[in-house]
Design a protein around this motif. Sequence first.
Motif, PDB file in Angstrom:
ATOM      1  N   ARG A 250       0.822  -1.218   0.000  1.00  0.00           N
ATOM      2  CA  ARG A 250       0.000   0.000   0.000  1.00  0.00           C
ATOM      3  C   ARG A 250       0.850   1.259   0.000  1.00  0.00           C
TER       4      ARG A 250
ATOM      5  N   GLU B 242     -17.074   1.678  -3.055  1.00  0.00           N
ATOM      6  CA  GLU B 242     -16.492   2.780  -2.299  1.00  0.00           C
ATOM      7  C   GLU B 242     -16.706   4.120  -2.977  1.00  0.00           C
TER       8      GLU B 242
ATOM      9  N   CYS C 126     -13.205   9.804   7.069  1.00  0.00           N
ATOM     10  CA  CYS C 126     -13.018   9.079   5.816  1.00  0.00           C
ATOM     11  C   CYS C 126     -12.159   9.894   4.876  1.00  0.00           C
TER      12      CYS C 126
ATOM     13  N   THR D   9     -15.958   0.533   3.117  1.00  0.00           N
ATOM     14  CA  THR D   9     -15.463  -0.146   4.316  1.00  0.00           C
ATOM     15  C   THR D   9     -14.128   0.409   4.782  1.00  0.00           C
ATOM     16  N   SER D  10     -13.506   1.300   3.992  1.00  0.00           N
ATOM     17  CA  SER D  10     -12.208   1.822   4.423  1.00  0.00           C
ATOM     18  C   SER D  10     -12.396   3.190   5.066  1.00  0.00           C
TER      19      SER D  10
END
Lengths: 234, 207, 199, 51
Positions: free
Chosen positions: A80, B207, C11, C54-55
């Motif tokens: 990442r 997302e 977020c 979900t992140s």
Amino acid sequence: MYIKIKNNHIEFIKSANPYLIFATIFAFVIGLYYSLFQSPPDYIQGDSMRIMYIHVPSAWFALMTYSILAGSCVLWFITRNPLFNVVARSIAQVGMVFTLMSLITGSIWGKPTWGVWWVWDARLTSMLILFFLYIAYIFLWQAISNKELASKISAALAIIGFINIPVIKFSVDWWNTLHQPASISKLSAPSIDVSMLIPLFIMTAACFLFLVTVSLIRFRLVLIENKMLRTSSL
Amino acid sequence: MSNLIKRDLLLSFYSSANFFFTVSFFILILMLIPFAFGTQTEQLKVLFRGVVWIALALSIIITVDRIYNDDYEDGNLDIIMQKNKTTEYLIISKYITHWFIYCLPLLVILPVLSFLFYLDYLETVQIFINLFIGSFGMVFIANFVSALTLGARRTIFLKAIIMIPLFVPFIIFGSDAGSWPILLALSMLSFVISIYVTAYGLRLYGE
Amino acid sequence: MNELKTENLSCKRGENIVLNNINFSIKSGETLVVKGRNGSGKTTLLRILSNFITSYEGKVLFNDVGISDDNLYNSKFNLIGQKNSLKENLSIKKNLELWDILFNEALNHAKLLEHNNLYHLINKDVSSLSDGQKKCISLHRLNYNKCDMWFLDEPFVFLDEVNANLLIEKINQFNENMGTVILTSNINLPKKFHKEINI
Amino acid sequence: MNELLDMGGYAIFVWSSYGIFFFSLIIFFLINISNLRKYEKIFNKTKNKIE
């Protein structure tokens, strides 16, 4: 493991840029001198052999660049770390240019050697498909407006392409044995003379320097692009 | 899972034009062979074996937007994903419906077409088996490309550029009579890759 | 008695922060209005609450259990997004049939649509309807899925006064039946609801 | 010199491939360099505005 790109790294890359450009030009000049003047013509192929000195390095770097591209995409998914994404994106276009060059010079070389511009064998076909994988990687990134998403998706695509290449190589090999029973005499394993090895080596070094130089320029470009995307979307 | 299959089948029934379009497209591409190459029996037989794969590949490519993109753009994918917490079921039912709606009709029409091209029973069966197995693999590939490119709208050419290299192995082996085990292996490989990549694409979409 | 709450919810999208430290808690029978300017992350918040994103950092708890750990959570809410989920080239009737299958529930559409004075249009193509009518049909999805929570993304956009009042009435009724509603809005609503947060 | 230009009869192949190769490399390099300059300029402008 997490490597952060600091300002002084970019400054270093910036300051190295002129030297790299100079070294690339220097290497190409030396390489040209050796490949066009200093090396003897091949005893079978004559002077058309000289195309090898640009064809072989560009084919090598086309493949190597794609390996680095796919490798850094894998590393990006594992760690990442955005650095790997930047590396992948900065190297992709150079790889595309090398692939295109190896295709063009290869077919120009093929005309005097094989008598035809193009042969449908495994190596050439997979090179052609590699070119389209580069195109897919680059243009998919441009087509998706959400750039973070675009990076992830094109990285996934690059990895799938990396799996695809050996499959294609294998299947085209298989296909050749079925459809073309040795109609064209391929180049036998070349026993390269030392006098040919030297220009080949210098040209390879020069192409490598070109790869590094342009990749680093694109590295800075991609970093700025990323920053601009960030600030404009705030 | 069965709900989604039922719904997709009903949807394709309601917009049945789509269904006729792909079948007509398939037939028309094959119809071009005699126009382009003449009507010599032997030549037609050879060409049919190859072009039937190209026709299949093209008909799958033009339907790729219908798998996830249509539902994504009008928002139905939200409902579908909410109702199917296990994405794998969703993906597998999409495979089934996509194959059922867009590949099965082509396979049904295939024997008729192959008789028009003077192939005998045995050859027809061989082509049918190859096409049957290979079409699954191509559907798996089309599905993950569709899921991956959800963010890129109306880029059917780009999707074709992504998909055709992935179709190459299928087309190479497809035109050989006895190579169905390799096609099966390729289909299974693409299934394994596809199910991961499709799930990844759908998660990114969420997302 | 259900409770949905967030703790320090943040977020990030790439490098820019979309949501920053959102804290709220809402119990059964209450309505929360999420206010904010365009692009302030209202839709993102609803998508986090409905488990699509979900992140994120922080916690989203439903009855003190994280929503991504709760296997039954997905059947406890109805999300009406800004997209209408309607197939433009099909008639309303066919669209409703598709929904019936998808939700696995056959509703009495005649009675429910008569409420909004839409039933006579049922054989018309969706593409021939106005935006407000499409929104009404989209909100008709709330009748499915007897659930505990409604997440409404900009439900009052395109609605005329009559339909807006009908929707408010519907929300009140749902609250009385111990249902939770979270709705987003960037304009002032005609009625005060229980809670309000600004993001 | 003529011998060099003639390339043993393969002149057109050798010179065209070398020409295309270096031409493309140089063009590609110049495109990237000019893009970098352009982006740097725009970026510095926006940075000044923000500050």
